[in-house]
Design a protein around this motif. Structure first.
Motif, PDB file in Angstrom:
ATOM      1  N   GLY A 143       0.811  -1.209   0.000  1.00  0.00           N
ATOM      2  CA  GLY A 143       0.000   0.000   0.000  1.00  0.00           C
ATOM      3  C   GLY A 143       0.844   1.259   0.000  1.00  0.00           C
ATOM      4  O   GLY A 143       0.500   2.256  -0.657  1.00  0.00           O
ATOM      5  N   THR A 144       1.963   1.224   0.729  1.00  0.00           N
ATOM      6  CA  THR A 144       2.860   2.385   0.763  1.00  0.00           C
ATOM      7  C   THR A 144       3.457   2.660  -0.603  1.00  0.00           C
ATOM      8  O   THR A 144       3.550   3.818  -1.044  1.00  0.00           O
ATOM      9  N   VAL A 145       3.854   1.609  -1.307  1.00  0.00           N
ATOM     10  CA  VAL A 145       4.404   1.773  -2.658  1.00  0.00           C
ATOM     11  C   VAL A 145       3.381   2.421  -3.578  1.00  0.00           C
ATOM     12  O   VAL A 145       3.694   3.332  -4.361  1.00  0.00           O
ATOM     13  N   VAL A 146       2.131   1.966  -3.475  1.00  0.00           N
ATOM     14  CA  VAL A 146       1.080   2.530  -4.321  1.00  0.00           C
ATOM     15  C   VAL A 146       0.880   4.008  -4.008  1.00  0.00           C
ATOM     16  O   VAL A 146       0.779   4.848  -4.917  1.00  0.00           O
ATOM     17  N   VAL A 147       0.812   4.350  -2.729  1.00  0.00           N
ATOM     18  CA  VAL A 147       0.609   5.749  -2.343  1.00  0.00           C
ATOM     19  C   VAL A 147       1.758   6.622  -2.843  1.00  0.00           C
ATOM     20  O   VAL A 147       1.548   7.730  -3.360  1.00  0.00           O
ATOM     21  N   VAL A 148       2.991   6.134  -2.695  1.00  0.00           N
ATOM     22  CA  VAL A 148       4.152   6.901  -3.154  1.00  0.00           C
ATOM     23  C   VAL A 148       4.105   7.109  -4.660  1.00  0.00           C
ATOM     24  O   VAL A 148       4.369   8.210  -5.172  1.00  0.00           O
ATOM     25  N   LEU A 149       3.745   6.059  -5.395  1.00  0.00           N
ATOM     26  CA  LEU A 149       3.676   6.179  -6.849  1.00  0.00           C
ATOM     27  C   LEU A 149       2.591   7.164  -7.275  1.00  0.00           C
ATOM     28  O   LEU A 149       2.802   8.005  -8.161  1.00  0.00           O
ATOM     29  N   VAL A 150       1.421   7.073  -6.643  1.00  0.00           N
ATOM     30  CA  VAL A 150       0.306   7.930  -7.045  1.00  0.00           C
ATOM     31  C   VAL A 150       0.588   9.390  -6.717  1.00  0.00           C
ATOM     32  O   VAL A 150       0.301  10.288  -7.517  1.00  0.00           O
ATOM     33  N   HIS A 151       1.169   9.638  -5.555  1.00  0.00           N
ATOM     34  CA  HIS A 151       1.378  11.026  -5.132  1.00  0.00           C
ATOM     35  C   HIS A 151       2.734  11.591  -5.550  1.00  0.00           C
ATOM     36  O   HIS A 151       2.941  12.804  -5.420  1.00  0.00           O
ATOM     37  N   GLY A 152       3.605  10.743  -6.022  1.00  0.00           N
ATOM     38  CA  GLY A 152       4.923  11.271  -6.335  1.00  0.00           C
ATOM     39  C   GLY A 152       5.452  10.994  -7.716  1.00  0.00           C
ATOM     40  O   GLY A 152       6.316  11.729  -8.209  1.00  0.00           O
ATOM     41  N   ALA A 169      -4.835  -2.304  -9.179  1.00  0.00           N
ATOM     42  CA  ALA A 169      -4.949  -3.682  -8.688  1.00  0.00           C
ATOM     43  C   ALA A 169      -4.109  -3.887  -7.434  1.00  0.00           C
ATOM     44  O   ALA A 169      -4.541  -4.553  -6.486  1.00  0.00           O
ATOM     45  N   ALA A 170      -2.912  -3.301  -7.415  1.00  0.00           N
ATOM     46  CA  ALA A 170      -2.054  -3.436  -6.239  1.00  0.00           C
ATOM     47  C   ALA A 170      -2.691  -2.810  -5.011  1.00  0.00           C
ATOM     48  O   ALA A 170      -2.582  -3.333  -3.894  1.00  0.00           O
ATOM     49  N   TRP A 171      -3.388  -1.676  -5.199  1.00  0.00           N
ATOM     50  CA  TRP A 171      -4.054  -1.017  -4.071  1.00  0.00           C
ATOM     51  C   TRP A 171      -5.149  -1.908  -3.476  1.00  0.00           C
ATOM     52  O   TRP A 171      -5.224  -2.093  -2.268  1.00  0.00           O
ATOM     53  N   TRP A 172      -5.955  -2.479  -4.360  1.00  0.00           N
ATOM     54  CA  TRP A 172      -7.037  -3.340  -3.863  1.00  0.00           C
ATOM     55  C   TRP A 172      -6.494  -4.631  -3.271  1.00  0.00           C
ATOM     56  O   TRP A 172      -7.050  -5.175  -2.307  1.00  0.00           O
ATOM     57  N   ILE A 173      -5.416  -5.128  -3.820  1.00  0.00           N
ATOM     58  CA  ILE A 173      -4.786  -6.323  -3.238  1.00  0.00           C
ATOM     59  C   ILE A 173      -4.268  -6.019  -1.841  1.00  0.00           C
ATOM     60  O   ILE A 173      -4.414  -6.828  -0.912  1.00  0.00           O
ATOM     61  N   ALA A 174      -3.651  -4.853  -1.679  1.00  0.00           N
ATOM     62  CA  ALA A 174      -3.148  -4.465  -0.360  1.00  0.00           C
ATOM     63  C   ALA A 174      -4.287  -4.372   0.651  1.00  0.00           C
ATOM     64  O   ALA A 174      -4.176  -4.851   1.789  1.00  0.00           O
ATOM     65  N   LEU A 175      -5.404  -3.753   0.246  1.00  0.00           N
ATOM     66  CA  LEU A 175      -6.552  -3.652   1.145  1.00  0.00           C
ATOM     67  C   LEU A 175      -7.105  -5.037   1.477  1.00  0.00           C
ATOM     68  O   LEU A 175      -7.435  -5.339   2.634  1.00  0.00           O
TER      69      LEU A 175
END
Length: 261
Positions: A143-152, A169-175
């Protein structure tokens, strides 16, 4: 055939297998392949009714029911979060948001009621922390990787569709992984780390979770089938929440057999 039977019996909860696993396996082998559907039904039924598993004490049963309640709450939250990402086919936006926010509040209250309480000792805190790190490290990292990619690093408009799909898909998998792993924390820690809720608090919590699931499910299902056209995803989420309500109803029925103190 014996391999299939043995594999199916292994899917039963450990407490059931230790008490009746050998007997069930012998009977299934004698019946042959005709016993396989009954085994599958029995497996599902047992996992949905942890309060009736063989136990050494009422507290052990209560801890199992608490874990079931947390699992239902997280599953309902996951479905509700998925519904919140949909637009248009569900009820009017303001109504939908008001209902789903209310359901979220009920889910949080239900979790607070059914969750085992940590014992006020350093050892219990260390045990819980170690299990949390072990179970949630993967989902948290993803989830952290996804957030970093989306915001940065990702421009939603300029990025290739494949990359956007992979990130989503990675975000939903993390959740999803997080929702799966949190109940496993409570199944892993022992009675020396947490105190299970009493029958009264369990009943109140499961009733609260049932109300949240039923309200959210009815709202989403009704909005998905009475609008301009059928919305399969919204209807499916609504049905899923109503099924979770049925699980809560079965758990409440099982709790009637627990001692009041």
């Amino acid at each position: 055939m014996s391999i299939v039977v043995r594999s199916l019996v292994r899917l039963y909860p450990d407490a059931f297998r230790e008490r009746w696993g050998a007997m069930v396996e012998d009977e299934a082998r004698g019946t042959g392949w005709k016993s396989w559907p009954n085994l599958v039904v029995g497996i599902v039924d047992m996992w949905l009714h942890p309060a009736v598993w063989p136990a050494d004490s009422p507290a052990q049963r209560q801890r199992r029911v608490a874990t079931m309640g947390i699992t239902v709450a997280l599953a309902a939250w996951f479905l509700g979060h998925l519904a919140a990402e949909q637009a248009g086919p569900l009820p009017a936006e303001a109504v939908r948001e008001a209902v789903m926010h209310g359901c979220t509040v009920l889910l949080l209250l239900g979790i607070a009621l059914v969750a085992p309480l940590p014992r006020p000792t350093p050892g219990a805190a260390i045990t819980l922390l170690s299990w949390a790190v072990r179970r949630l490290a993967g989902p948290t990292a993803l989830g952290t990787v996804v957030v970093v990619l989306v915001h940065g690093g990702i421009d939603a408009d300029a990025s290739p569709p494949t990359l956007r799909t992979a990130v989503l898909a990675a975000w939903w998998i993390a959740l999803g992984l997080g929702a799966i792993q949190i109940p496993r924390i409570f199944t892993g820690v022992g009675a020396d780390a947490v105190v299970p809720p009493g029958p009264g608090r369990l009943r109140a919590g499961v009733w609260t979770l049932a109300g949240a699931s039923a309200t959210g499910g009815a709202t989403l299902l009704g909005g998905s089938v009475t609008g301009a056209g059928l919305h399969p995803l919204g209807a499916g989420i609504g049905v899923g929440l109503l099924l979770l309500t049925a699980v809560c109803a079965g758990t409440l029925r099982d709790l009637r057999g627990l001692p009041s103190a």
